[in-house]
Each structure stands twice: as structure tokens, then as C-alpha cells.
Design an enzyme around this catalytic site. Structure first.
Site, PDB file in Angstrom:
ATOM      1  N   GLU A 226       2.148  -2.890   2.116  1.00  0.00           N
ATOM      2  CA  GLU A 226       2.202  -2.692   3.408  1.00  0.00           C
ATOM      3  C   GLU A 226       1.599  -3.992   4.245  1.00  0.00           C
ATOM      4  OE1 GLU A 226      -0.085   0.948   3.963  1.00  0.00           O
ATOM      5  OE2 GLU A 226       1.425   2.054   2.779  1.00  0.00           O
ATOM      6  N   GLU A 337       7.829   6.134  -3.368  1.00  0.00           N
ATOM      7  CA  GLU A 337       6.702   7.385  -2.978  1.00  0.00           C
ATOM      8  C   GLU A 337       7.144   8.418  -2.252  1.00  0.00           C
ATOM      9  OE1 GLU A 337       3.312   5.833  -0.761  1.00  0.00           O
ATOM     10  OE2 GLU A 337       3.281   3.905  -2.117  1.00  0.00           O
TER      11      GLU A 337
END
Ligand SMILES: *[C@@H]1O[C@H](CO)[C@@H](O)[C@H](O)[C@H]1NC(C)=O
Ligand SMILES: *[C@@H]1O[C@H](CO)[C@@H](O)[C@H](O)[C@H]1NC(C)=O
Ligand SMILES: *[C@@H]1O[C@H](CO)[C@@H](O)[C@H](O)[C@H]1NC(C)=O
Ligand SMILES: *[C@@H]1O[C@H](CO)[C@@H](O)[C@H](O)[C@H]1NC(C)=O
Length: 427
Positions: A226, A337
Site C-alpha cells: 500500500e 485478499e
């Protein structure tokens, strides 16, 4: 104040501030049970005890519980009224393995953490390699857990996690090395006057140590997690602010050196969310890959997190063309995810059917992409999902639920048939 911002305050004892879906995962990681109704939200967490009052009539409390404790039972039933259950029995991972090239299907697991590892029904399914050939540690390899004091590494939780997967013959995606959240306090303490040189040395030491220590017991490492904002600009993390954008290249260069020094096969990934469909953020992630490649720095793959909402999941064609943009650069992709949450509870029958279609879109996109190596769900049982505490009033995102609560049999949702249909649609 929103419930979300109150949760942020309530969980201030956690290693970092919450805010984005993944930041909020810090809270989810500590959360054992969420019960919700129109007017109350009760969250049982392993962090400190606070009582919160939300806007309108909603209110909730966050109470402490030992992190080893079991979840408590849900007092408000958010189970759907019309549950259709799965009919396919081949197994998610078995279906993935039957493709050419072979893919894996896996799951994140929060061990130790939410107490799921003390639920025998959860554990029996986690161990079921017909469904799961790959595991991701939800939290225990993050920086706060692995280097709780500067230069003092704790491998215990990671070793235990790897040992469980190895006993079952499951591969492990190790997660993660450089992320702005769930950092130890010695690193985020504002009175520590990091310079680019000192923080770079700390980052290099962390990366080198963990890659060399766990070696090829990790199938892959998420090296940086991220790094981007949703508009594609750099996220202003401690690493970005102190070192500058070069922290990204330095992280991968360091990882590459560790891989080379030990002669490892472990794959080095970049992992992010909202890069599952074309747009500024996906383009920016592609540019990060190109930037490394232009300097001959190793990057093997990109992780597409894929936290989706029922009915808002990008179409299979969209996901496939986005995957092609990455694989066209010569890297693998993985869905890392996946979950597909209901924006309301309980979900309607139509939403359950749509959830099946949405799981199928993502798995089908992977099946149709030669260099999509596998699909990982961010846990598989609603009882232990991060979603309800992060998005109050939402949930039902996983492939299984426990109508009777923790420590009772799991029910495989009809969404699970979408996973099988996705793999079987592979060309
Ligand atoms: C899960 O697998 C581990 C490792 O093989 C084993 O020790 C444990 O007993 C299993 N648990 C269940 C509930 O099957
Ligand atoms: C190391 O981590 C394990 C697992 O999280 C924890 O139980 C243990 O207390 C830690 N050890 C130290 C010395 O902090
Ligand atoms: C960090 O810098 C501030 C401001 O320059 C200073 O007041 C503080 O004492 C420094 N802290 C340490 C630990 O050196
Ligand atoms: C995407 O990037 C373009 C060009 O840089 C910019 O004009 C646009 O505002 C961006 N869109 C979003 C949603 O950030």
C-alpha cells in the site's frame, strides 16, 4: 462522529492510527466479535476498553478480552433468512490445481489473534487442503510482531504459522515487510529523529533479516504494501516522508540482495487495493513496476487485494484486462485478499446470488490469466472477519459462516459455488 472514527479513538492503543480499509485491519485483527443491529454496535477487542457513542441513536462499546480468548456469541442474528448453501464438493484448491498452469486457492488466517485457532471447526476447514493450498498470516509477520524492539527480532509467531502450513503441505505468502501501519512504537515515536540515512538502515535491516531468516519457507513476500493513495499519488507514510520516494526502490533492491545472498526462490511482490480495475491507481502501480524494472531491480509479482462489495465488484472482463496490464510487464499477479461484503445485513436472497457471481468474476479472471498464480481470501469464515468492525452494518463477505456462532459447524455458502465455477470457466 461516525462509529468508524470512534473505533479509531477506541483502538488508539494499537500500533498505528486507523483510517483506510487496511489501516482498519489493525482493529479487525484485534476484534473477536461484532454484534450489530439498527441501534447498537458491540465490538469485543483485545485492545483497551472504551465506551463509544455514535451519531444518531447508535452506540457501542469496545471491551477488552485476552487475545487468546474465544469469540463470544452474537446476540443479534445477522444470518440471512434464505441461505442457499453450496452444492459443489470438489474443493477450491483442487479446482485451482486442475488448471494449466496449476493455480492455488488459499486464505489468510489470524493466528495467533482472534482466537480462531481455538475453534475446532474453523481449524478443521483451515487444514482442509482440498479447499486451501496456501495460507497468509494476517498479522503475525508484520513489523510490530517481528521486530518489537529495534534490532530484536521475534520469529515465534511466524515460525508457528509456517509450521502449521508445512504440516498440512500448504504454501505461505509472507506478509509484509514495509507498510505504514502496525509498526512498533520505537519506529513511529515522534520524538525519534529519523534521518533518511538512519531510517533507511532500519528498513534495510528489517527486510534483510526476515527474508534471510525465513528463506524459501515463504513462497512470496509482500515487500511493500500500500504505497499509493487512491488517486495514484504516493501515500505519505513515515518511509515516504523521511526517505522520499526512493524508499520504494531501496526496499526492493534490499530484498533482491537478500534473495541473491541466500540463493532463494522466494517471489517479491507489491500489494495494494483499488488496483483491481483500470484507473489512476492501477496505472500508478504499473509505473512502480516499470520503475523497478528500468533499474533492473527484481519484482516478481503484484498482489491485487480485491476487497469487494456485492454488486459493485468489477466485471470479470474488467479484472482480466487489468491483470493483463500487469502481466504484460512480465510480472505475475495474484488475488491476495479477496472478500465480497454485503453493504447491508442481513443480505437478501438476491444479494447472496450476486455474491456468488462476484466471487466467480474474480476467480474466473484469475483462471483466464496465465500469469495469475492463485487466489487468496482474507479469511473464510464470517465469525472471524475483519469487515463488521471496520464497516459497521456490513459483513457476510466470506465463503463460510457459522449459523450457531463460534465453535459450531461451518456452512459453505452458495458463493463457494462461484469460486468453483470461476476455476472451471478457465480456458
Ligand atoms: C490442523 O492441522 C495441524 C497441523 O497438521 C494439526 O496439528 C491440528 O491438530 C489440526 N487441527 C484440526 C482441528 O484439524
Ligand atoms: C514473541 O511473539 C510471541 C507470539 O506473538 C509472543 O507470544 C511472545 O511473547 C513474544 N516474545 C517476546 C520476547 O516478546
Ligand atoms: C529530536 O529533535 C527535537 C527537535 O530538534 C529535539 O527537541 C529532541 O530532543 C530530539 N530528540 C532526540 C531523542 O534526539
Ligand atoms: C486521474 O488522473 C488524471 C490525469 O492525471 C487526472 O486528471 C484525474 O483527475 C485523475 N482522476 C482521479 C479520480 O484522481
Amino acid at each position: 462522529m461516525s462509529v468508524r472514527s470512534l473505533l479509531t479513538l477506541g483502538l488508539a492503543a494499537l500500533p498505528a492510527v486507523l483510517g483506510s480499509p487496511l489501516e482498519a485491519r489493525a482493529a479487525a485483527a484485534k476484534t473477536t466479535t461484532v454484534t450489530a443491529s439498527a441501534s447498537t454496535v458491540t465490538v469485543t477487542a483485545s485492545a483497551s476498553t472504551v465506551t463509544v457513542t455514535a451519531s444518531g441513536s447508535a452506540c457501542g462499546s469496545i471491551t477488552s478480552a485476552p487475545s487468546s480468548s474465544h469469540t463470544t456469541s452474537t446476540s443479534v442474528n445477522t444470518n440471512p433468512t434464505t441461505t442457499e448453501t453450496a452444492t459443489q464438493t470438489i474443493g477450491f484448491n483442487k479446482a485451482a490445481k486442475s488448471l494449466s498452469p496449476k493455480r492455488y486457492f488459499g486464505t489468510a488466517a489470524d493466528i495467533p489473534g482472534t482466537g480462531e485457532n481455538q475453534d475446532p471447526y474453523y481449524m478443521a476447514e483451515l487444514n482442509n487442503t482440498k479447499d486451501f493450498g496456501q495460507l497468509t498470516p494476517a498479522n503475525i509477520m508484520k513489523w510490530y510482531a517481528t521486530e518489537p524492539e529495534q534490532g530484536v527480532f521475534n520469529y515465534t509467531g511466524g515460525n508457528d504459522f509456517l509450521a502449521l502450513a508445512e504440516a498440512n503441505g500448504q504454501i505461505v505468502r509472507c506478509h509484509n515487510l514495509v507498510w505504514y501501519n502496525q509498526l512498533p512504537y520505537w519506529l513511529t515515536n515522534p520524538t525519534t529523529n529519523w534521518t533518511a540515512a538512519t531510517l533507511t538502515a532500519v528498513m534495510e535491516n528489517h527486510i534483510t533479516n526476515l527474508i534471510e531468516y525465513w528463506g524459501d519457507r515463504c513462497y512470496a513476500w509482500d515487500v511493500v504494501n500500500e504505497a499509493l493513495n487512491d488517486d495514484g499519488s504516493w501515500r505519505e507514510t513515515i518511509f515516504y516522508e523521511v526517505i522520499g520516494p526512493s524508499y520504494f526502490d531501496i526496499a526492493y533492491k534490499t530484498a533482491q540482495a537478500a534473495v541473491k545472498a541466500k540463493g532463494l526462490k522466494v517471489k517479491l511482490y507489491y500489494n495494494d487495493y483499488n488496483i483491481e480495475y483500470p484507473g489512476n491507481k492501477s496505472t500508478a502501480a504499473q509505473n512502480l513496476v516499470k520503475g523497478l524494472q528500468s533499474q533492473k531491480i527484481k519484482i516478481d509479482g503484484v498482489g491485487l487485494q480485491s476487497h469487494f462489495i456485492i454488486g459493485e465488484t468489477p466485471s470479470q472482463a474488467t479484472q482480466e484486462s487489468n491483470m493483463a496490464a500487469f502481466t504484460g510487464l512480465g510480472v505475475d499477479v495474484a488475488v491476495t485478499e479477496l472478500d465480497v461484503r454485503s453493504p447491508n445485513l442481513p443480505p437478501t436472497a438476491a444479494q447472496e446470488t450476486q455474491q456468488k457471481a462476484d466471487y466467480q468474476s474474480t476467480v474466473g479472471a484469475c483462471a483466464n490469466t496465465q500469469r495469475c498464480v492463485g487466489v487468496t481470501v482474507w479469511d473464510f469464515d464470517d465469525t472471524y472477519s475483519w469487515i463488521p468492525s471496520t464497516f459497521p452494518g456490513q459483513g457476510y463477505g466470506d465463503l463460510f459462516f457459522q449459523p450457531g456462532g463460534p465453535d459450531t459447524p461451518l456452512v459453505k455458502k452458495v458463493a463457494a459455488d462461484g469460486v468453483i465455477a470461476g476455476w472451471e470457466s478457465g480456458t
